[in-house]
Scaffold this active site. Structure first.
Site, PDB file in Angstrom:
ATOM      1  N   GLY A  40      41.632  40.778  32.062  1.00 16.61           N
ATOM      2  CA  GLY A  40      40.208  41.042  32.029  1.00 16.61           C
ATOM      3  C   GLY A  40      39.932  42.520  32.097  1.00 16.61           C
ATOM      4  O   GLY A  40      40.836  43.356  31.993  1.00 16.61           O
ATOM      5  N   MET A  42      38.989  44.363  34.604  1.00 19.27           N
ATOM      6  CA  MET A  42      39.360  45.072  35.810  1.00 19.27           C
ATOM      7  C   MET A  42      40.810  44.849  36.200  1.00 19.27           C
ATOM      8  O   MET A  42      41.423  45.705  36.828  1.00 19.27           O
ATOM      9  CB  MET A  42      38.462  44.623  36.971  1.00 19.27           C
ATOM     10  N   ASP A 154      29.714  36.486  40.396  1.00 26.46           N
ATOM     11  CA  ASP A 154      30.198  36.241  39.034  1.00 26.46           C
ATOM     12  C   ASP A 154      30.415  34.742  38.821  1.00 26.46           C
ATOM     13  O   ASP A 154      31.460  34.304  38.358  1.00 26.46           O
ATOM     14  CB  ASP A 154      31.497  37.003  38.785  1.00 26.46           C
TER      15      ASP A 154
END
Length: 658
Positions: A40, A42, A154
């Site tokens: 992803g 991060m 999230d």
């Protein structure tokens, strides 16, 4: 985490990490890194082996470069520690956090299965009952997090993992990526002038777009959007770019699911509207409140209710206008990393007025004066800039753990004013002491400004309510209202509690418990059925006493003569022996009066033939014998029983003949 499925955003998943220098590495002397299973914006996620405990785990490693940012890495560590404290069956567990050289990582539970996104692709739109059943464990996980002071930030289908237990065939639903959540404190209350908003734009609450402020209601909004997707198979807001979608979250309500799927009950539309209200004050305060509302709607669906105006009215948010006039700061929406990077506008600096150059001074004195004025102007601008950008600010003092009076005094000494926010529960901070401040300790605040201080209510505990005499549904609602969970139900016979009502609970009423602790119920099946014993030939008094002890009613309906059943004993009973009865039923008995008695006539001095005939006509048996001193006269000298006595019909009368 989940091989080949779960990601730290929407980026590449299921890659094998070929050429990845992390593969094969032993982190912290403990975690042997295997294939990369997700990547992803991060971090990347790897399947790994915990060499110490000999188990397979998922390891999330921050991308190179992010770990060099001390502030970002520190936040990553703080969030990991906060998430590790969260223990719930519907939460992907965080086992460990650490650093190894340039690698900052988390070790987490590995969940092998699929995601809620896969379910939506295959099965949405789905019936409301199934959609709510899938959402319920997600809300249960979020409710536990909110009680612990964590927000997820999230919530999306990709972060909901579904694994099937091969032994039982049952599915387990778990919420992932609480490692990205941030503790609800001053740290989360960054405004859009300097914070980083973590979240996926399709599920982003309006207030996150407008000012970057997040609390539990942001998770509630995202859960409402997920419910909309389950019901319709589509996202409520679409756009050609992420910024267009974010704009719609701020300026447009989530439409009723029934517009796309006719037939969805109005109270389900109202539930979605409540969860996704643009005015966050109209949303449920946290996931626990939304979970309670979901239970109400699920019950109505289970009962086949097509329309419930009262429930619809309760759930429909008030008609309010979201503050579209709120000043929105510029945001850079970066997909698929699911970050909104907010950039502060540059501070205003007074523009210098353009003037016509002065004529050449005639004397050097004028030049010197101009130089002095220029120096003063530059100095003034510098001082003003310093004052505007830094000089007017002070650091927020650290008052965490202090009493209210001590914190107020400490802030006053720093030239700041204390404003008291709503108190909150804490498992670690004693009641009456400071849990958090906004701004956080060490953060910049304008001299003379206000610091919002939150005091602890102590540990969150609730007493088990008195549930005896309630129906099972009423008891479950009472437990939910008390922030306790319903466990299991067992049934038991009861002579005093009506069928279908609660006899007792485990733990007992008045027991003090942590929130969401399961409470089991014992429900009455009513009086235990009684099998009627055979009382024929037995004393009726014994029968009546036995019936009374069993909660039954007995009565003597008739009495009859009987040559075979003793007086006072039962000749017959209704209903007959072996019948199953319940409390309050009646049993009637016919009781014996013994044999019927008649008076024996006196036949003394009568001839034997006449006396015998008289007695036999009355039903007696006659026996003769010679009396002592028998003379052969043929007359009755004496009889037994004697004349006037009462004896049963058929008795034998003995005549002594002289």
């Amino acid at each position: 985490m989940q091989p080949g499925r779960q990601s730290d955003g929407h980026a590449q998943v299921g890659t094998d990490g070929a050429g990845d220098p992390m593969v094969g590495r032993l982190l912290d002397g403990r975690y042997r890194i295997g294939a990369r299973i997700a990547r992803g914006g991060m971090a990347s996620v790897y399947e790994a082996t915990d060499m110490r405990l000999d188990r397979t785990v998922a390891v999330k490693v921050m991308h190179a470069g992010l770990g060099d940012d001390d502030e970002f890495a520190a936040r990553f560590v703080r969030e990991a520690r906060a998430a590790a404290r969260l223990s719930h069956p519907n939460v992907v567990a965080v086992f460990d956090q650490g650093t190894d050289g340039d690698a900052v990582f988390l070790a987490m539970e590995l969940v092998d299965g699929h995601t809620l996104r896969d379910v939506i692709r295959k099965e949405a739109p789905m019936p409301p009952a199934k959609a709510l059943a899938l959402l319920e464990p997600v809300l249960s996980a979020l409710a536990a997090a909110h009680r612990a002071g964590l927000i997820h930030r999230d919530v999306k289908p990709e972060n909901v993992l579904i694994a099937t237990d091969p032994s039982s065939g049952t599915s387990r639903i778990k919420v992932a990526d609480f490692g990205l959540a941030r503790a609800v404190s001053a740290e989360t209350q960054h405004t859009a002038t300097g914070g980083v908003l973590i979240g996926t734009v399709s599920y982003l609450a309006p207030e996150l777009v407008v000012d970057g402020r997040a609390d539990a209601r942001a998770d509630v909004y995202a859960a409402g959007v997920v419910l909309y997707e389950l019901l319709t198979g589509a996202k409520p807001h679409e756009g050609e770019s992420p910024i267009q979608v974010a704009y719609k979250h701020v300026h447009e309500d989530v439409p009723p699911p029934s517009l796309l799927v006719p037939g969805i009950p109005a109270y389900v539309d109202a539930l979605v509207a409540r969860a996704t209200a643009r005015d966050r004050s109209q949303r449920p305060a946290d996931a626990a409140v939304l979970l309670h509302q979901v239970h109400r709607v699920s019950q109505a669906l289970g009962e086949g209710v097509v329309d419930d105006p009262d429930l619809t009215s309760d759930l429909t948010p008030l008609v309010t206008q979201f503050r579209d006039d709120t000043t929105e700061v510029p945001v850079e929406v970066v997909e698929p990393t699911t970050f909104l990077q907010t950039t502060p506008p540059p501070p205003p600096v007074p523009a210098q007025k353009r003037t016509t150059p002065p004529p050449r001074p005639r004397r050097r004195r004028r030049g010197l004066l101009a130089t002095i004025l220029a120096v003063l102007l530059v100095a003034g601008l510098g001082v003003g800039a310093w004052w505007f950008l830094d000089g007017r600010y002070t650091s927020t003092p650290g008052v965490l753990g202090m009493t209210k009076a001590a914190a107020e005094a400490e802030l006053a000494d720093a030239g700041l004013e204390a404003e008291w926010g709503d108190r909150a529960y804490s498992e670690t901070v004693p009641a009456g002491r400071v849990i958090s401040t906004d701004p956080e300790p060490g953060a910049q605040v304008v001299d003379g400004g206000t610091v919002t201080v939150v005091l602890s209510l102590g540990k969150e505990r609730y007493d088990v309510p008195r549930l005896r005499g309630m129906t099972e549904d009423e008891a479950q609602d009472a437990l939910a209202d008390t922030n306790l969970a319903f466990g299991t139900t067992t049934e038991s016979w009861s002579d005093v509690v009506p069928k279908g009502e609660v006899i007792t609970s485990d733990p007992k009423a008045g027991t003090t418990l942590k929130p969401d602790t399961a409470v089991d119920l014992v429900i009455s099946k009513g009086p235990k059925p009684v099998k009627l014993k055979d009382w024929v030939g037995k004393p009726v008094d014994n029968a009546l006493a036995w019936l009374e002890a069993k909660g039954l009613t007995g009565k003597v309906s008739d009495e009859e003569y009987s040559d075979t059943v003793p007086e006072g004993s039962v000749i017959s009973m209704d209903p007959p022996a072996g019948t199953t009865l319940t409390r309050g039923d009646e049993v009637s008995f016919v009781v014996s009066q013994g044999p019927e008695l008649i008076e024996v006539p006196s036949v003394r001095a009568q001839g034997v033939e006449a006396a015998t005939e008289t007695l036999q006509d009355l039903g007696f048996e006659v026996v003769t014998e010679e009396a002592p001193g028998y003379l052969g006269l043929g007359f009755v000298f004496s009889q037994s029983p004697g004349g006037g006595e009462r004896v049963p019909i058929g008795s034998t009368i003995t005549l002594s003949i002289i």
